[in-house]
Write an enzyme that holds these catalytic residues in place. Structure first.
Site, PDB file in Angstrom:
ATOM      1  N   LYS A 137     -57.109  67.504 -67.618  1.00 31.92           N
ATOM      2  CA  LYS A 137     -58.395  67.108 -67.023  1.00 31.92           C
ATOM      3  C   LYS A 137     -59.505  67.271 -68.058  1.00 31.92           C
ATOM      4  O   LYS A 137     -59.527  68.254 -68.800  1.00 31.92           O
ATOM      5  CB  LYS A 137     -58.669  67.988 -65.803  1.00 31.92           C
ATOM      6  N   SER A 171     -62.213  66.733 -57.621  1.00 31.33           N
ATOM      7  CA  SER A 171     -62.627  66.061 -58.836  1.00 31.33           C
ATOM      8  C   SER A 171     -61.483  65.784 -59.819  1.00 31.33           C
ATOM      9  O   SER A 171     -61.647  64.962 -60.709  1.00 31.33           O
ATOM     10  CB  SER A 171     -63.696  66.899 -59.561  1.00 31.33           C
ATOM     11  N   SER A 196     -60.695  70.959 -55.818  1.00 29.60           N
ATOM     12  CA  SER A 196     -60.496  69.839 -56.741  1.00 29.60           C
ATOM     13  C   SER A 196     -59.099  69.640 -57.298  1.00 29.60           C
ATOM     14  O   SER A 196     -58.841  68.633 -57.945  1.00 29.60           O
ATOM     15  CB  SER A 196     -61.474  69.946 -57.907  1.00 29.60           C
TER      16      SER A 196
HETATM   17  N1  GLN Z   1     -65.810  68.817 -53.913  1.00 26.18           N
HETATM   18  C1  GLN Z   1     -66.242  70.139 -54.221  1.00 26.18           C
HETATM   19  C2  GLN Z   1     -67.566  70.081 -54.940  1.00 26.18           C
HETATM   20  O1  GLN Z   1     -68.050  69.031 -55.142  1.00 26.18           O
HETATM   21  C3  GLN Z   1     -65.223  70.862 -55.044  1.00 26.18           C
HETATM   22  C4  GLN Z   1     -65.149  70.401 -56.441  1.00 26.18           C
HETATM   23  C5  GLN Z   1     -64.230  71.223 -57.286  1.00 26.18           C
HETATM   24  O2  GLN Z   1     -63.354  71.920 -56.778  1.00 26.18           O
HETATM   25  N2  GLN Z   1     -64.439  71.154 -58.574  1.00 26.18           N
HETATM   26  O3  GLN Z   1     -68.137  71.057 -55.308  1.00 26.18           O
END
Ligand code: GLN
Length: 492
Positions: free
Chosen positions: A85, A160, A184
């Site tokens: 990632k 994400s 994410s």
């Molecule tokens: N969707 C959540 C956020 O926007 C989690 C994102 C993540 O785990 N990086 O904060």
């Protein structure tokens, strides 16, 4: 004929060790597959072909030496490709975090997890797409374009770590690294029909992980099966003096052969996670999966996590507060790209105003407000107290059960653009995943069925701190008697 990119993780390892295929051949096959599908799926921000082939050749040389003298053991991951990632740094490779502000940032160092896996002989295929600074649940917040869900290109892959999940299910990589601050890893794994592990906070080094919410961030793995994670996870965890929150609880090898199911496992079903608002097909598939686990000898118990309803507001105070502090470093002077001007404040304003995306700016404003004088106690301070209550809920439940089962997300993958103008609807996607981050506990998700649109449905299991092995073994036991995890959206 089976294509190389269709081989299972274990078949890859066996074929590499027997010499049936070389790491070079394998890497080439994956790069070709990426080239073929990238236009439709867009799982990657950067493809590192040249470095990958150099790493593969190095692995092949090591195999050649080993075949002549097997007394020096080799790592099981030697020569196996990996996607990373784009919030984890790789030496000499651009690391954008999905943001324009880091568009030209070439990392001078490896993240510790990357170091560990390169030491194990893995081959990095490229850097996968992510919401900007990992803020989002769909990859739509990436400054480099959206990733498309391989099951239905008009839908999001989740986020994400959407690029990593899409790459794994489309056979563009056999395994990938993701990060999870509020879901994410687990949510995109669920949306794409793959297996994802978010480890205990502190078990995997955060050094070289571009910070979003430092008390919540953790790096983990997205794979085709729990058995693959069983091989990767011990290699990427462990104490790191470069991360002050790293813990020194070494993880032994995870032996899946011992006995299929960890003996006398008790699984808690929290009623707060099975409320209205869940897509009915999601709930049905999860209940069926729980029945399968019961048939494997697990004892099922109803449990209570009474503070669950506060998790979403607590998270959306703490995560933006930490993000606003972490992102203060991107001022156009010390880090990242700059929009030039003759005056210092104007450089800050223009750089941050132009190079951060809308969601990142929203979080910075939310977080700065929650931390500001006069509001700190009322918002951030109170959120921290409620976070403790959420953690205590889990501590109490883990006195009576070993694991907890829950949905990953209330819905299956949604259409690209569906939540574009409604940040709250997007935040609600995380309702079942973010409690684990607030409590610092590990969670695994794996596919348990499909909805009527042929979109994958995932289940989430959470465990007490440092119980990753139980999570992996339980997911593996389920995958030994079901085949949801073997379904593929795109033929080779
Ligand atoms: N969707 C959540 C956020 O926007 C989690 C994102 C993540 O785990 N990086 O904060």
């Amino acid at each position: 004929m089976t294509q190389i990119t269709e081989l299972t993780f274990q078949e890859i390892i066996n074929s590499l060790q027997s010499g049936e295929i070389s790491s070079h051949q394998l890497t080439k096959a994956y790069l070709k597959r990426i080239e073929k599908l990238e236009e439709d799926i867009h799982a990657f921000i950067t493809i590192t072909e040249e470095q990958a082939l150099t790493q593969a050749d190095k692995a092949d040389k090591r195999f050649a030496v080993w075949r002549k003298d097997k007394t020096q053991p080799i790592s099981p991951l030697l020569g196996v490709p990996l996607a990373v990632k784009d919030v984890l740094t790789v030496h000499n490779i651009r690391c954008t975090a999905g943001s324009k502000i880091l568009g030209n940032f070439v990392s001078p160092y490896n993240a510790t997890v990357v170091d560990q896996l390169l030491d194990a002989g893995m081959v990095i295929l490229g850097k996968t797409n992510t919401d900007e600074f990992a803020m989002g649940s769909s990859t739509e917040n990436s400054a480099y374009g959206v990733t498309h869900n391989p099951w239905d290109l008009s839908r999001v892959p989740g986020g994400s770590s959407g690029g990593s999940a899409a790459a794994v299910v489309a056979n563009m990589a056999p395994i990938a690294l993701g990060t999870d601050t509020g879901g994410s890893i687990r949510q995109p794994a669920s949306f794409c029909g793959v297996t994802g592990l978010k480890p205990t906070y502190g078990r995997v080094s955060r050094f070289g992980l571009i910070a979003y919410g430092s008390s919540l961030d953790s790096a983990g793995a997205i794979a085709r099966a729990a058995a693959d994670i069983a091989l990767l996870f011990p290699m990427m965890s462990g104490f790191d003096p470069k991360d002050s929150t790293s813990v020194n609880i070494p993880i032994e090898r995870i032996n899946l052969q011992d006995n299929i199911m960890p003996a006398q496992l008790r699984l808690g079903i929290p009623k707060e996670y099975f409320t209205s608002g869940i897509q009915p097909e999601v709930e049905i598939a999860i209940r069926k999966a729980i029945n399968v686990l019961e048939s494997l000898g697990i004892e099922i118990k109803e449990v209570n996590l009474p503070h669950t309803k506060y998790a979403l507001p607590v998270y959306y105070l703490i995560a933006p507060a930490e993000a606003s502090a972490n992102l203060a470093r991107y001022d156009g002077i010390r880090y990242g790209s700059r929009v030039d001007s003759t005056e210092m404040w104007d450089i800050f304003r223009k750089t941050r105003g132009t190079l951060f995306g809308a969601e990142v700016k929203r979080r910075i404003m939310l977080g700065t407000y929650a931390l500001s004088a006069g509001y700190y106690d009322e918002y951030y301070g109170k959120a921290q107290k409620v976070r403790t209550l959420i953690k205590e809920d889990f501590d109490n439940v883990f006195k009576t059960v070993d694991l907890i089962a829950a949905p990953v997300s209330p819905t299956t993958a949604f259409k690209i653009g569906a939540h574009r103008d409604d940040p709250l609807a997007m935040y609600l996607e995380d309702i079942f995943t973010l409690p684990a981050n607030l409590a610092g506990i590990p969670g695994i998700t794996f596919p348990v069925g499909f909805d009527s649109h042929c979109l994958p449905i995932g289940i989430q299991l959470m465990g007490a701190p440092f119980q990753e092995e139980k999570l992996i073994r339980t997911a593996h036991a389920y995958q030994m008697v079901t085949d949801w995890h073997t379904r593929k959206p795109i033929p080779n």
